[in-house]
Design an enzyme around this catalytic site. Structure first.
Site, short mmCIF file in Angstrom:
data_model
loop_
_atom_site.label_atom_id
_atom_site.label_comp_id
_atom_site.label_asym_id
_atom_site.label_seq_id
_atom_site.Cartn_x
_atom_site.Cartn_y
_atom_site.Cartn_z
N HIS A 213 13.76 15.14 38.43
CA HIS A 213 14.71 14.05 38.21
C HIS A 213 15.98 14.31 39.01
O HIS A 213 16.79 15.17 38.65
CB HIS A 213 15.04 13.95 36.72
N HIS B 230 9.79 5.05 35.65
CA HIS B 230 10.87 6.03 35.52
C HIS B 230 10.26 7.38 35.16
O HIS B 230 10.60 8.40 35.76
CB HIS B 230 11.86 5.56 34.46
N CYS C 246 21.02 7.24 35.64
CA CYS C 246 19.79 7.59 36.36
C CYS C 246 19.19 6.41 37.12
O CYS C 246 18.21 6.59 37.86
CB CYS C 246 18.75 8.14 35.39
#
Length: 633
Positions: A472, A434, A281
């Site tokens: 995401h 994040h 990620c």
């Protein structure tokens, strides 16, 4: 004297819309914009979504009715708002209530023994099982009598447990923007995102290429999952079980290096450096670090950097759901004490949450060294002097957070202090977290921020979390954060975490603040963003991003009077970028797809002991004949 990597263009697409000229950012803070900026955002998104089209003199809807810009904004505002950001997965992608699968069924013998069924000629196996009796039929198919019991796969429909997604704006089809035959959706997004970034620069690409040597250009890009659409690995892996034919393109197009490969081959026509790195990620920051490293060292003068990910497939949803990582419908209902999930608020960073929200998107930036940017009169939207990457060390599980993010984040803050000074870091910086929306992340990431803040004497440190809006996007997730940070530099607004009512009790807030509404920071002024990213496997990265105002101060000290000429060239650059913005806001996206153009004639390449020249490139590739290890020779 090292080169400073400056951002001269940016673009892409996610659930908030187009990234160039801050359209996507404005969607996330639309409630806080001036009426002019709000209307501009709504009209641009209405065109992108196909609700209206520009006919050269006015906007027209699908029935042909004519509107001016103000009427578009008022008439279609509700549809634009509902059709952007996180929402229930739309059937245009696939129906999450009808996921096709198979169940294994054991057939039982009847009185006549065995079972009977028919198969077409193409479906007949090359080796006929010994317990089959095969009889050809008049239509060319075959009747099979199986004398033995056996197992069969029977098609069934199941329901997806997590239905919220950060999907592209409703009605926007990337495949319809160019001749996209056989391209997986992720590669479509890569071409669109890179094209958007290139056009946003305002300096023609041909002019950029003519100013550097061919190998001084680099493309840095990837996807994490590869291309799992039917045109890529998805079709390759499923075709045999679906009794379908594997195509000649699925294997090649499925590779996770393809975003960089497609941009080199079909957007830029580049023979320069290419690099595809993944870090789960945090992948966007991984490729960004590689580009920053090469520009600082002088190996590269121009870099196109980014990722594309089309992760909205049933298989990826199921994989993350079974890990307990996704916010499911059941989990959302439990949080709210309701019978219907609030899909719009599925992603809740640093609030009471139950998992992240999967999304699709692509984000790209164009970097130059500062000298080239000044020479060409490129508009500078920020600079990235450093990106730090650190692993977690020994781990209890591959998905658990660990120590590495303490290292990357603290090093980034220390670097920012060294470059800009303590005062800027303490009073004029903010964090783009994040912020994945998992219970583990909200605790561990907030603790990192607060412990580092305490060490550097920072208080009331604003924290933003763009995943609340767009979900995401995996490979391009920290690209979403960077795009939002550039928007904050432009508008001096920090997007609030508006999907939560309050910060969760277990989130550490001693030295930080988590605005729940958009925060106006014009008086305080934001000149520094810290982009933080965490990925499965211990992939931690933090980038230092400097505002254009601070970059101009730095360049003025380096170049002095030469900045006067730079500013005069800048006017033309900004005009070209504005011209593209006007077209793009009308959904005239000018996607660059150079398939079928004349390829380089290998036989025309000319060599010498000093370098080589190629058709189509004004400058030669120069061989570096210095010996870095001369003292050892």
């Amino acid at each position: 004297m090292q080169a400073l990597p400056v951002i001269v263009g940016f673009g892409g697409y996610n659930a908030a819309g187009r990234s160039s000229s801050h359209q996507g950012f404005r969607r996330t803070v639309v409630e806080s914009l001036s009426p002019v900026e709000r209307n501009k955002t709504l009209v641009g998104l209405a065109c992108l979504m196909g609700l209206v089209r520009w006919d050269g003199s006015s906007y027209r809807d699908q029935s042909g009715q004519s509107y001016d810009a103000a009427a578009v904004a008022s008439t279609f505002a509700d549809q634009v708002m509902a059709g952007t950001l996180i929402r229930r997965l739309e059937n245009a992608i696939y129906n999450p209530e009808e996921i096709t699968g198979h169940k294994r069924v054991k057939m039982q013998q009847h009185d006549e023994g065995g079972v009977r069924f028919t198969l077409s000629r193409r479906d007949m196996p090359a080796q006929i099982p010994g317990h089959w009796n095969v009889r050809p039929l008049e239509d060319g198919s075959f009747e099979i009598h199986s004398r033995d019991t056996g197992e069969f796969l029977v098609p069934v429909q199941t329901e997806q447990l997590a239905k919220a997604a950060g999907q592209l704006p409703s009605g926007f089809d990337p495949a319809a923007q160019y001749s996209s035959r056989f391209h997986p959706r992720g590669l479509q997004l890569a071409l669109l995102g890179a094209s958007d970034a290139i056009h946003s620069v305002g300096v023609p690409w041909e002019q950029i290429v003519a100013a550097v040597h061919p190998d001084e250009i680099g493309v840095y890009g990837s996807s994490v999952f590869g291309q799992l659409a039917p045109e890529g690995f998805g079709g390759l892996l499923q075709s045999r079980l679906r009794s379908e034919r594997t195509s000649s393109k699925q294997l090649a197009l499925g590779l996770n290096t393809m975003p960089a490969d497609f941009i080199n081959a079909y957007v830029l026509g580049s023979v320069g450096h290419t690099e595809a790195i993944t870090g789960a990620c945090a992948s966007f920051l991984y490729v960004l670090q590689a580009a920053v490293r090469d520009i600082r060292s002088g190996r590269r003068r121009v870099a196109v950097v980014g990722n594309a990910e089309a992760s909205l497939t049933p298989e990826i949803f199921e994989g993350f759901t079974n890990m307990g990582a996704l916010g499911t419908d059941e989990g959302l209902c439990k949080l709210d004490g309701s019978s219907l999930p609030d899909w719009r608020r599925a992603s809740r960073p640093f609030g009471e949450n139950c998992g992240f929200t999967l999304a699709e998107g692509a984000q790209f930036v164009v970097l130059m060294d500062d000298a080239l940017a000044v020479e060409l009169g490129a508009d500078i939207h920020g600079a990235v002097p450093e990106v730090f990457i650190n692993a977690d060390g020994l781990k209890k599980s591959i998905s658990a957070p660990g120590a590495g993010n303490y290292v990357s984040f603290a090093k980034a803050v220390a670097s920012a202090v060294a470059i800009l000074g303590e005062d800027t870091v303490k009073h004029n910086s903010f964090i783009h977290a994040h912020g994945s929306s998992t219970p583990a992340n909200r605790i561990t990431e907030s603790e990192i921020f607060n412990r580092v803040a305490a060490a550097f004497g920072i208080s009331d440190w604003p924290v933003a979390a763009v995943k609340a809006y767009v979900g995401h996007t995996i490979a391009s997730a920290s690209g979403d954060q960077l795009m939002s940070a550039l928007g904050t530099f432009k508008y001096q607004l920090i997007p609030g975490i508006k999907t939560i009512d309050r910060v969760a009790a277990d989130v550490c807030q001693t030295h930080t603040s988590f605005p729940l509404q958009d925060r106006d920071v014009k008086e305080r002024g934001m000149d520094l963003a810290l982009i933080n990213s965490k990925g499965f496997g211990g992939n931690n990265a933090t980038a230092v991003v400097i505002s254009p105002r601070k970059v101009e101060d730095m360049l003025s000290r380096r170049y002095g009077a030469a900045m006067t000429d730079y500013r005069s060239r800048l006017e033309q650059t900004r005009q070209r970028a504005t011209d593209y913005e006007l077209r793009a806001d009308r959904a005239e996206l000018d996607v660059i797809y150079r398939f079928g153009e004349q390829v380089i004639d290998d036989s025309a390449i000319q060599f010498s002991r000093d370098g080589l020249t190629m058709p189509g490139f004004a400058n030669a590739v120069i061989f570096d004949k210095s010996n870095p290890w001369a003292d050892m020779s």
